[in-house]
Design a protein around this motif. Structure first.
Motif, PDB file in Angstrom:
ATOM      1  N   MET B  47       0.893  -1.212  -0.177  1.00 15.33           N
ATOM      2  CA  MET B  47       0.008   0.052   0.124  1.00 15.33           C
ATOM      3  C   MET B  47       0.912   1.108   0.120  1.00 15.33           C
ATOM      4  N   CYS B  69     -11.578  -1.610   6.192  1.00 16.68           N
ATOM      5  CA  CYS B  69     -10.641  -2.730   5.991  1.00 16.68           C
ATOM      6  C   CYS B  69     -11.141  -3.961   6.868  1.00 16.68           C
ATOM      7  N   PRO B  70     -11.266  -5.124   6.226  1.00 15.02           N
ATOM      8  CA  PRO B  70     -11.609  -6.303   6.951  1.00 15.02           C
ATOM      9  C   PRO B  70     -10.689  -6.964   8.088  1.00 15.02           C
ATOM     10  N   SER B  71      -9.384  -6.474   7.969  1.00 14.34           N
ATOM     11  CA  SER B  71      -8.503  -7.379   8.817  1.00 14.34           C
ATOM     12  C   SER B  71      -8.121  -6.371   9.778  1.00 14.34           C
ATOM     13  N   CYS B  73      -6.363  -3.484   9.920  1.00 10.75           N
ATOM     14  CA  CYS B  73      -5.021  -3.163  10.209  1.00 10.75           C
ATOM     15  C   CYS B  73      -4.662  -1.758   9.812  1.00 10.75           C
ATOM     16  N   ILE B  74      -5.674  -0.814   9.706  1.00 10.40           N
ATOM     17  CA  ILE B  74      -5.555   0.423   9.526  1.00 10.40           C
ATOM     18  C   ILE B  74      -5.923   1.258  10.682  1.00 10.40           C
ATOM     19  N   LEU B  95      -0.485   1.606   9.176  1.00  9.12           N
ATOM     20  CA  LEU B  95      -1.035   0.295   8.309  1.00  9.12           C
ATOM     21  C   LEU B  95       0.104  -0.923   8.559  1.00  9.12           C
ATOM     22  N   CYS B 100      -2.390  -7.327   6.359  1.00  7.58           N
ATOM     23  CA  CYS B 100      -3.232  -6.841   5.290  1.00  7.58           C
ATOM     24  C   CYS B 100      -3.413  -8.256   4.331  1.00  7.58           C
ATOM     25  N   VAL B 101      -4.550  -8.222   3.949  1.00  8.45           N
ATOM     26  CA  VAL B 101      -5.019  -9.153   3.116  1.00  8.45           C
ATOM     27  C   VAL B 101      -4.927  -8.823   1.465  1.00  8.45           C
ATOM     28  N   PHE B 102      -4.570  -7.615   1.436  1.00  2.00           N
ATOM     29  CA  PHE B 102      -4.421  -7.104  -0.063  1.00  2.00           C
ATOM     30  C   PHE B 102      -5.803  -7.222  -0.780  1.00  2.00           C
ATOM     31  N   CYS B 103      -6.870  -6.839  -0.372  1.00  2.00           N
ATOM     32  CA  CYS B 103      -8.338  -7.010  -0.657  1.00  2.00           C
ATOM     33  C   CYS B 103      -8.367  -5.662  -1.485  1.00  2.00           C
ATOM     34  N   PHE B 105      -9.949  -2.996  -0.635  1.00  2.00           N
ATOM     35  CA  PHE B 105     -11.141  -2.373  -0.026  1.00  2.00           C
ATOM     36  C   PHE B 105     -10.917  -0.835   0.473  1.00  2.00           C
ATOM     37  N   CYS B 106      -9.614  -0.674   0.974  1.00  2.00           N
ATOM     38  CA  CYS B 106      -9.441   0.664   1.511  1.00  2.00           C
ATOM     39  C   CYS B 106      -9.331   1.658   0.395  1.00  2.00           C
ATOM     40  N   MET B 117      -2.403   1.105  -4.551  1.00  2.00           N
ATOM     41  CA  MET B 117      -1.358  -0.233  -4.254  1.00  2.00           C
ATOM     42  C   MET B 117      -0.348   0.014  -5.429  1.00  2.00           C
TER      43      MET B 117
HETATM   44  S1  SF4 Z   1      -5.943  -3.937   1.312  1.00  2.00           S
HETATM   45 FE1  SF4 Z   1      -7.823  -4.701   2.561  1.00  2.00          FE
HETATM   46  S2  SF4 Z   1      -6.725  -5.599   4.472  1.00  2.00           S
HETATM   47 FE2  SF4 Z   1      -5.143  -4.367   3.326  1.00  2.00          FE
HETATM   48  S3  SF4 Z   1      -5.335  -2.262   4.331  1.00  2.00           S
HETATM   49 FE3  SF4 Z   1      -6.601  -2.235   2.521  1.00  2.00          FE
HETATM   50  S4  SF4 Z   1      -8.652  -2.837   3.312  1.00  2.00           S
HETATM   51 FE4  SF4 Z   1      -7.181  -3.425   4.950  1.00  2.00          FE
END
Ligand code: SF4
Ligand code: SF4
Lengths: 341, 204
Positions: B47, B69-71, B73-74, B95, B100-103, B105-106, B117
């Motif tokens: 990120m 963020c689903p995990s 971590c922010i 962060l 981070c699961v690299f989704c 969403f953020c 990213m």
């Molecule tokens: S990519 Fe997904 S898990 Fe990683 S910081 Fe963003 S929202 Fe959270």
């Protein structure tokens, strides 16, 4: 004085042969990885040295520095000597392999370390001892997987040793000797000037049976039931690590080279050149060429065939291979009898 | 015929032949550390936080990324820009990239496209603490891989490079686009104020 020269010649030859064998083992692992890679559209080891040529050395060093673990509950003494029981027979068999034409060194006869008149029996006897290393190693590890690997190995070696023995008796009948030197010498020359007088042309069935039995004897795919990594982790050496593991590894590859050498000597004329005009190439090169061709075949079938099931293995050994070799033996004996009378 | 097949094991020989021929086909190994695969623009790597061309931080400290963020971590610590009441920024931004699961969403949640990213995927470190990215590290990444970040936003349809005019903003640090051109959509029809908005009206 005589004795002194004898010892020196023997030691020299032992050194040369042993170094050659160990180097071949090292580069056999490299060749195996490379050839398998090419068969699977990969590149194999590429990082250590140009084209990964120093990989065997790196592997050896790695194994040397690995921690040596003896599992709890293992029988320490047997656990320690099993790899040695396995390795020594694999290396000791090379003593009777005639690696080149006879020559004289310091007034002593060279070309083979020891020309035993029971050379073949000697190799087979030690191969039988080697099986104990596998079985004891599997038993002493105090592990289910290792024990199962050892048991399978016992069953497999017993079944295939028979077929292997029967396939060789035909050759013995033809050359009338158990000494590998005499067997090789009997295969020099040609028929009609263009067919080399090799036993493989007289005993094709025995050659096929020998190769199949040899694959099974050396626990190689597709008959690698004792180690069957997908079922038994690593089979009889599951619990071994470090140098002891390396010993088993060396023994496996040493055995492969030994049976290949033996096949070259028994069936492919040993150090004899195929045709007279090719005999300017030294004998050991021919032996090496034939051995490597067989070793390539070993890798080749490893890359091709899936592992057979254990009952299939036993069925094939007892119901196909042994009857075939027995019939072959009968036919050969009849042929030799008629020819001699 | 079947007997001949069995006795001479023709199937086995066929297999051997196929495997032998395979040896002469070209390999498909990529010598990874020496040769690297081209990475697509939409790749979700490490990120980064981006800045506008004039060097001001895009992030307005709204914490929407934190909520998305689903995990979990922010962590955003929001604050007013000193001397500029109503204009906010992220005073601190953490962060934990190791969680981070690299989704992505953020980046979707961010209203000003401050998060993007990069194509960096070699994130191994000797000390796991280095994977706790703070604001400085994130902006440094954003600076280093600015092009990657911009390409990411375009590839994911968040920015076509023209969304945020920077001229004529006065003291404001951002402006929302008048029309949602990036998604090719119509401007949503205005059917009166929502209930919440009405409540807000009433309070006023
Ligand atoms: S990519 Fe997904 S898990 Fe990683 S910081 Fe963003 S929202 Fe959270
Ligand atoms: S990165 Fe975006 S979503 Fe997260 S606090 Fe900053 S402006 Fe809000």
């Amino acid at each position: 004085m005589e004795i002194g020269w004898m010892v020196i010649t023997a030691l020299l030859q032992i050194t040369v042969v042993l170094i050659t064998v160990l180097l071949t083992v090292a580069y056999m692992t490299y060749a195996e990885r490379k050839v398998l890679s090419f068969m699977q559209d990969r590149l194999g080891p590429m990082e250590v040295g140009p084209y990964g040529l120093l990989q065997p050395i790196a592997d050896g060093l790695k194994l040397f520095f690995k921690e040596d673990i003896i599992p709890a509950g293992a029988n320490k003494i047997i656990f320690s000597i099993a790899p040695i029981i396995c390795l020594i027979p694999a290396l000791i068999g090379f003593a009777v392999i005639p690696y080149t034409e006879g020559f004289t060194l310091f007034g002593m006869q060279g070309g083979v370390i020891a020309d035993l008149n029971v050379g073949l029996l000697y190799i087979f006897a030690f191969a039988g001892v080697g099986a104990y290393g596998v079985i004891l190693g599997g038993w002493a590890s105090n592990s289910k997987y290792a024990l199962l690997g050892g048991l399978r190995s016992a069953a497999q070696i017993i079944s295939y040793e028979l077929a292997m023995g029967f396939s060789i008796v035909g050759v013995l009948l033809l050359s009338g000797s158990l000494s590998l030197v005499s067997i090789t010498q009997a295969q020099s020359g040609t028929w009609f000037g263009f067919i080399p007088q090799w036993n493989v042309f007289l005993q094709p069935v025995a050659f096929g049976a020998y190769v199949i039995a040899a694959v099974a004897e050396t626990n190689r795919l597709p008959f690698d039931m004792p180690e069957a990594e997908s079922e038994l982790v690593a089979g009889f050496f599951t619990e071994y690590s470090g140098m002891r593991f390396a010993f088993f590894f060396l023994a496996e590859y040493g055995n492969m080279i030994l049976v290949s050498c033996l096949a070259s000597v028994l069936f492919l004329g040993g150090y004899n050149a195929p045709l007279p005009f090719l005999s300017f190439i030294p004998g050991f090169a021919w032996l090496a060429l034939k051995t490597w061709a067989l070793l390539f075949f070993f890798i080749w079938i490893r890359g091709t065939f899936p592992r057979v099931r254990f009952d299939q293995l036993m069925k094939f050994g007892w119901k196909v291979l042994i009857p075939v070799t027995l019939v072959n033996l009968l036919v050969t004996a009849l042929g030799v009898y008629i020819y001699n009378n | 015929m079947g007997l001949i097949k069995t006795v001479f094991m023709t199937e086995l020989l066929m297999g051997l032949k196929i495997v032998f021929m395979q040896m002469f086909k070209p390999y498909c190994t990529l010598q990874y550390p020496h040769v690297k695969h081209p990475i697509p623009d939409g790749y979700r790597g490490l990120m980064s936080l981006l800045r506008y061309e004039d060097g001001s931080e895009r992030c307005v400290g709204c914490s929407l990324c934190e909520a998305a963020c689903p995990s979990n971590c922010i962590k955003v610590v929001s604050d007013e820009v000193p001397g500029q009441p109503l204009v906010r920024y992220a005073r601190e931004y953490y962060l934990d990239i190791s969680r981070c699961v690299f989704c992505g969403f953020c980046t979707e949640a961010c209203p000003v496209d401050a998060l993007a990213m990069t194509k960096v995927y070699e994130a191994s470190v000797y000390d796991r603490r280095e994977l706790m990215f703070d604001k400085r590290k994130l902006y440094a990444l954003g600076e280093q891989f600015l092009e990657d970040g911009k390409a990411y936003l375009v590839a994911h349809g968040m920015d076509d490079g023209t969304l945020y005019p920077r001229e004529g903003l006065g003291d404001n640090r951002y402006a929302f686009p008048p029309v949602d051109t990036a998604h090719g959509g119509e401007q949503p029809e205005q059917i009166g104020l929502t209930r919440e908005a009405l409540e807000v009206e009433e309070i006023r």
